[in-house]
Each structure stands twice: as structure tokens, then as C-alpha cells.
Design a protein around this motif. Sequence first.
Motif, PDB file in Angstrom:
ATOM      1  N   LEU A 235      -0.523  15.074   1.301  1.00 56.18           N
ATOM      2  CA  LEU A 235      -1.481  14.222   0.600  1.00 56.18           C
ATOM      3  C   LEU A 235      -2.692  15.035   0.173  1.00 56.18           C
ATOM      4  N   THR A 236      -3.068  14.867  -1.106  1.00 55.35           N
ATOM      5  CA  THR A 236      -4.235  15.579  -1.641  1.00 55.35           C
ATOM      6  C   THR A 236      -5.467  14.693  -1.729  1.00 55.35           C
ATOM      7  N   GLU A 237      -5.250  13.378  -1.695  1.00 53.28           N
ATOM      8  CA  GLU A 237      -6.387  12.468  -1.733  1.00 53.28           C
ATOM      9  C   GLU A 237      -6.042  11.191  -0.988  1.00 53.28           C
ATOM     10  N   LEU A 238      -7.075  10.482  -0.601  1.00 58.78           N
ATOM     11  CA  LEU A 238      -6.947   9.206   0.083  1.00 58.78           C
ATOM     12  C   LEU A 238      -7.501   8.135  -0.842  1.00 58.78           C
ATOM     13  N   SER A 239      -6.684   7.131  -1.145  1.00 57.95           N
ATOM     14  CA  SER A 239      -7.069   6.089  -2.092  1.00 57.95           C
ATOM     15  C   SER A 239      -8.300   5.334  -1.611  1.00 57.95           C
ATOM     16  N   PRO A 240      -9.214   4.990  -2.528  1.00 66.36           N
ATOM     17  CA  PRO A 240     -10.377   4.171  -2.146  1.00 66.36           C
ATOM     18  C   PRO A 240      -9.979   2.836  -1.535  1.00 66.36           C
ATOM     19  N   GLN A 241      -8.758   2.363  -1.856  1.00 65.54           N
ATOM     20  CA  GLN A 241      -8.298   1.084  -1.304  1.00 65.54           C
ATOM     21  C   GLN A 241      -8.134   1.128   0.219  1.00 65.54           C
ATOM     22  N   ILE A 242      -8.195   2.324   0.799  1.00 67.28           N
ATOM     23  CA  ILE A 242      -8.118   2.436   2.245  1.00 67.28           C
ATOM     24  C   ILE A 242      -9.207   1.597   2.907  1.00 67.28           C
ATOM     25  N   GLY A 243     -10.292   1.402   2.182  1.00 64.75           N
ATOM     26  CA  GLY A 243     -11.417   0.630   2.707  1.00 64.75           C
ATOM     27  C   GLY A 243     -11.106  -0.835   2.932  1.00 64.75           C
ATOM     28  N   ASN A 244      -9.993  -1.322   2.363  1.00 64.42           N
ATOM     29  CA  ASN A 244      -9.606  -2.720   2.578  1.00 64.42           C
ATOM     30  C   ASN A 244      -9.008  -2.954   3.964  1.00 64.42           C
ATOM     31  N   LEU A 245      -8.642  -1.879   4.647  1.00 60.77           N
ATOM     32  CA  LEU A 245      -7.976  -2.011   5.943  1.00 60.77           C
ATOM     33  C   LEU A 245      -9.013  -2.168   7.055  1.00 60.77           C
ATOM     34  N   THR A 246      -9.732  -3.257   6.990  1.00 58.13           N
ATOM     35  CA  THR A 246     -10.886  -3.440   7.874  1.00 58.13           C
ATOM     36  C   THR A 246     -10.502  -3.700   9.326  1.00 58.13           C
ATOM     37  N   ARG A 247      -9.201  -3.892   9.589  1.00 58.48           N
ATOM     38  CA  ARG A 247      -8.752  -4.081  10.967  1.00 58.48           C
ATOM     39  C   ARG A 247      -8.217  -2.783  11.577  1.00 58.48           C
ATOM     40  N   LEU A 248      -8.276  -1.711  10.831  1.00 53.85           N
ATOM     41  CA  LEU A 248      -7.691  -0.447  11.269  1.00 53.85           C
ATOM     42  C   LEU A 248      -8.365   0.044  12.549  1.00 53.85           C
ATOM     43  N   PHE A 249      -7.522   0.408  13.503  1.00 48.68           N
ATOM     44  CA  PHE A 249      -7.990   0.906  14.800  1.00 48.68           C
ATOM     45  C   PHE A 249      -7.792   2.416  14.898  1.00 48.68           C
ATOM     46  N   ARG A 250      -6.668   2.901  14.373  1.00 51.82           N
ATOM     47  CA  ARG A 250      -6.356   4.318  14.445  1.00 51.82           C
ATOM     48  C   ARG A 250      -5.874   4.809  13.088  1.00 51.82           C
ATOM     49  N   LEU A 251      -6.453   5.914  12.602  1.00 52.57           N
ATOM     50  CA  LEU A 251      -6.062   6.515  11.328  1.00 52.57           C
ATOM     51  C   LEU A 251      -5.810   8.005  11.573  1.00 52.57           C
ATOM     52  N   ILE A 252      -4.554   8.405  11.414  1.00 45.96           N
ATOM     53  CA  ILE A 252      -4.161   9.780  11.707  1.00 45.96           C
ATOM     54  C   ILE A 252      -3.722  10.454  10.412  1.00 45.96           C
ATOM     55  N   LEU A 253      -4.439  11.513  10.020  1.00 41.48           N
ATOM     56  CA  LEU A 253      -4.201  12.190   8.742  1.00 41.48           C
ATOM     57  C   LEU A 253      -4.138  13.707   8.890  1.00 41.48           C
ATOM     58  N   HIS A 254      -3.913  14.214  10.083  1.00 43.14           N
ATOM     59  CA  HIS A 254      -3.960  15.667  10.236  1.00 43.14           C
ATOM     60  C   HIS A 254      -2.769  16.344   9.541  1.00 43.14           C
ATOM     61  N   VAL A 255      -3.002  17.608   9.173  1.00 40.13           N
ATOM     62  CA  VAL A 255      -2.025  18.449   8.479  1.00 40.13           C
ATOM     63  C   VAL A 255      -1.585  17.808   7.162  1.00 40.13           C
ATOM     64  N   ASN A 256      -2.554  17.656   6.275  1.00 39.09           N
ATOM     65  CA  ASN A 256      -2.308  17.287   4.891  1.00 39.09           C
ATOM     66  C   ASN A 256      -3.069  18.280   4.025  1.00 39.09           C
ATOM     67  N   ASN A 257      -3.394  17.879   2.803  1.00 39.32           N
ATOM     68  CA  ASN A 257      -4.110  18.771   1.887  1.00 39.32           C
ATOM     69  C   ASN A 257      -5.294  18.052   1.259  1.00 39.32           C
ATOM     70  N   LEU A 258      -5.962  17.224   2.083  1.00 39.59           N
ATOM     71  CA  LEU A 258      -7.087  16.432   1.590  1.00 39.59           C
ATOM     72  C   LEU A 258      -8.290  17.311   1.319  1.00 39.59           C
ATOM     73  N   HIS A 259      -8.879  17.102   0.130  1.00 44.56           N
ATOM     74  CA  HIS A 259     -10.094  17.847  -0.229  1.00 44.56           C
ATOM     75  C   HIS A 259     -11.360  17.004  -0.083  1.00 44.56           C
ATOM     76  N   GLY A 260     -11.184  15.719   0.076  1.00 47.86           N
ATOM     77  CA  GLY A 260     -12.341  14.844   0.216  1.00 47.86           C
ATOM     78  C   GLY A 260     -11.913  13.478   0.730  1.00 47.86           C
ATOM     79  N   LEU A 261     -12.905  12.658   1.076  1.00 47.67           N
ATOM     80  CA  LEU A 261     -12.667  11.299   1.541  1.00 47.67           C
ATOM     81  C   LEU A 261     -13.427  10.333   0.651  1.00 47.67           C
TER      82      LEU A 261
END
Length: 591
Positions: A403-429
Motif C-alpha cells: 500500500l502506498t496510501e491510506l484512503s481518507p475514508q479510513i476516518g469513517n471507521l470510528t469504532r476501530l480499536f486496532r489498525l495494523i499497517l506495518h511493512v507497506n509503502n506508505l508515504h503519508g497519512l
Amino acid sequence: MSSITETENLFKLLHSDQLENIHLGLELAQSQSIDIQSFIDDIELLYAWINPGKDISQITLLEKIQTVYTIPYIGLYEQVLTDVPIQIRYLRKLIQLSFPNNHITHLPEEIGELSLLEHINLCGNPLCTLPDSFSKLAQLKRLQLDDTLLHTFPSNLEKLTQLEYLNLSGNRMKYFPVELCVLPNLNTLKLEKNCLSDLPSQFAQLVSLITLDLSYNEFSKLRESLYRLPFLNTLLVKGNRLIHFSDAIQNMSYLNELNLVDNQLRDIPVEVCAIPELQTLDLSENQLSSCPAELSKLTRLTSLQLSCNQFSEFPLVISELTQLLILRLSDNQLTEIPSEIGLLTRLSDLSLSSNQLSQIPVEIEKLTKLSYLSLSHNNLQSLSFDIGKLTNIRYLHLEYNQLTELSPQIGNLTRLFRLILHVNNLHGLPATIGHLTQLRILDLAVNQLTTLPKEIGQLTEVYSLTLSYNQLRDLPAEMENMTILSDLMLAGNPLQTLPSVIIRIPQLLGLYLNNTQLHEIPVNIGQMVKLKELDLSDNQLVDLPTEIANLQQLEKLYLYGNPMSDETIAKIQSWLPNCEIILQPEVEEEG
């Protein structure tokens, strides 16, 4: 009155349930000069045995007798006990007896006098046999004999008519004792980790059995008598050598859960698909590559686990199982997921990790009840669906993708308890990351992040934040608002200097700054008085400020890989006398 009668009356008083009678008996013995020393010795020995290591010198004899006569529960865990005294017969109100993980090799016949005993736990003791008097325990309901050396049993165990739970796991049994097939109320039988390859024909007499665990034995087939158990609800047979089943399994009309993990199944037995009440089916760790059409007959199935098999295509028949709540297909060779997955609208738990997926169909957006979603260890370069529509997700695993980017829609997941994104290719949040106000764990390690958005400071419920091995040189000041953050991992970032905001994060317990190109540590490190673990290894530090001495709660300090002299290290150790200073990398044990 004869002396014999007096003595008999005396001992009736001493064995009374009434405290005043016991007291009267002691007075009578003293006034009549009746020798009760052997009785006193028994009580003293037994009281000391049930109170190992305690100072009992101030406890009166009357108090000891009362305790021995009335105690309902004894639990002596890992006390290195080697025997059970015959005086145990005095514990006449005992209901539960637990001696797990001791060194008891035998039980006295006197245990049969404990007529109220309902629960015995002797797991982890090297017992070889049980006394014949065991059959007198008419009230016994629960018996735990796992991880002992038992291989023989008394012949009259049918008298244990109240026994409901029996655990014989880990005993290296090659044969199931026929004597145990006569327990009329046994509803739970655990036989895992033995050497069983068959069951006696009399096994069908266990007509009350509800749960049976045969895991990790040597079964290549199951005897027909097992299928005649009328009320069996849960059958666990993982870790055996099963290849096929008898048609008779479909007659198990009450069977609700079937666990066949780690067998040698190449096909899902069609007979299994005819079990009318089956709700949970676990076929993980077999050699399956397809599913029969008959699988659709399992209309009550709510949990299907097919991980660690050889599926290269998603079985379309699964999409007909519309009652599914849990579906796990991890560790296969799937290259795509069909749009029909969108029919499984009741799913709350979906795992497709460790496959070869490069995209996910948009129909996954229909799975709005998902609370757990794992797409980790695939080949995803982007999320080709709107993640923001899955608003009930609490656990989201996307690690080990591309993954190179994380969609802004991630912000809709307001019940999220755990978010695991290690070992990708993200340049920003995205800034919308700040909307995840219920987030507790955030892992962004091994990406290409150069900065973090200030909105990350809005994640005030996060207690674990992993940012290791990115390209960060600083942290936003707003992180001081992360007031319950306890673990901050920053290893492998080119920080060069300690970000000033770290000092202002009030609840930090663990701070990991190894391999961050640090040349010095600021004096205000001394303000972080709650720190318990600090990793400064593999930097360019030649010394630490004297203020480090303020960190008196520090338990571990990692300093290896720095150009520090022995004198400097000795000085730091004198400042922190209760702290373990680690001067060598910890070597992980193989295996």
C-alpha cells in the motif's frame, strides 16, 4: 460408665460439627486424663499440610480442629507435594480438592471417606493408579487427571454416577479403559494428547456425552459406536490422521461443532455436509483444494475455517452459506475473490491473509457487519473498495502489503480499536486519521513516512504506537495530547535529536529509540519519571545526563552499540542501582 464408653463419647464430641461440642470434648479429655495425643497429632499434621509455609504457632488447637472439619476447598498449586496424608479423612466438609502440578505419586485409600467431594484436580502429578476407594466418592462431578501417568483405573467406577466432567488428556494412553464407559452422567470427556487409535465398542454407552475431545491422538478413522452418541454437541478431532468418515456421522443430529484441524483430509467429506445442526466447522491445516456442492446443505453453519489448505480458487459454494458469521481462508494460494462474497452480509469476521491477492472486489463493501477484517500478507497496492463503508470494523489488519496510501475514508471507521499497517509503502497519512477516536493500537512500522499529520494528536485513546523504521525526523507537538500512550516505538528513524514532544507525553512507560542516530540525550529526560523501559541501543551516545538518575522506576535500559566507556557505564549503573542495564543484544532462542 465404663472407660470404653467414656472414650467413645469423647471422640463423638471431638468429631462433632458443633464448635461447643468440640470444646467440651477437649475439656473432658483434660479432666478425665484421656489420652487423645494421636488425635491431636493428626490434626496438627493435617493443618500444617493444608497451610504450607505459614506460621501456625499462634493458632489454637480448637481453631485448627474447626478449620479441618469445616474447610470446603483446598488448593495447593505447585507446592512440591509428594504425598497426601491418610489424615485427609478428617476433611469431611471438603467439596473441592486441587493439587495441580505437584509430585504426588499415589493417593491414600482414605480419600474415599470424603463423601461430599465434588471436584478433584490432580493434573500434572505423576499418578499411576487410583485407589479402589475412589468409587466411594458418590458426589464427585468433576475430575481432572490430565498430564499424569495414569494407565489403570478401578473396576467399580460405575458408582461415580454424578461424574459430569473427566479430563484424561496428556496421559499417553493407548487404550480407552472400558471401565469408564459406564459413567451415566458424563457430559464432557477430554482425551487429547494421548496415543489412542481406536475406541471400544462400549463407548456408545456414554449416552450423556455432550463434548468429546480426541485431539492429537493417532486416529485414522472413528469407530461407528462414536456416531451413536445421541446428544454429542462438540467433537474435537484435530491433530489426527483422519482421511474419511463413515456415513453414520450424518446421524449425529445434535452435533453443533466439528473440529478437524490438522488431519490428512484431501476432500471435505460429503457425509459431514449432511450433519443437520452443524454450526461450526474447522478444517484448517489439511490438504483441501475444493469444496463439494453439498456444503450448501449446511444451512445453519455460522463459522467456517479453511485456513492453511491448498485452495487456489475461492469456492463459490461458500457464497451460498448466507448464515456465516466467521469465514477464514488465510494461508492458501488465492489470487482473487469473486464478487459473490458480497452475499455473505452477516459476516462479522473475515480473514483472507497470506494469499496472493492483488485486489479486493468492491462487493466487500456490502459486508457492513464486519468487526474483524484481515487482508495482511497479500499483494495489495491499494484498497479498490471504499473502506469507509465498513463502519463496524474494530480490528483491521493490512500489514505486509504494498500500500502506498491510506484512503481518507479510513476516518469513517470510528469504532476501530486496532489498525495494523506495518511493512507497506506508505508515504503519508490522511488528516482523517484523527477521527479514529476509539483507536487503542496503531502500528505503522516499516513504511516510508517522513512526517505525521498533527491530527494524530487526536488519538487520545491510543496506548501503543509503533512508528519504527520510517523516515521520521520529528514528531508533531500535538502528540502531547495522547495522554494514555504508554509504549512508543521509534526505532530505525533518522531522528538525530530527541523530539521535544516526547518529554511531554505523561504516561509513557516504554520508549524505544534504538538506531535513531542520537548523539546526545537532553537533560529534561529526567522528567519522564514513569519510564520502565528505555532503549537507546545502537546510537552514537558517549554519555547520558545526570538527570537520568531521576528515572528510579526504570527496570531496563538498553545501551549496547554506543561508544560508551566502561567508566561511563559504571557511573550510570550507580545512578540507577535497581535498573538492569543491557550491554549485549538479546539472542533469541531457536525453535
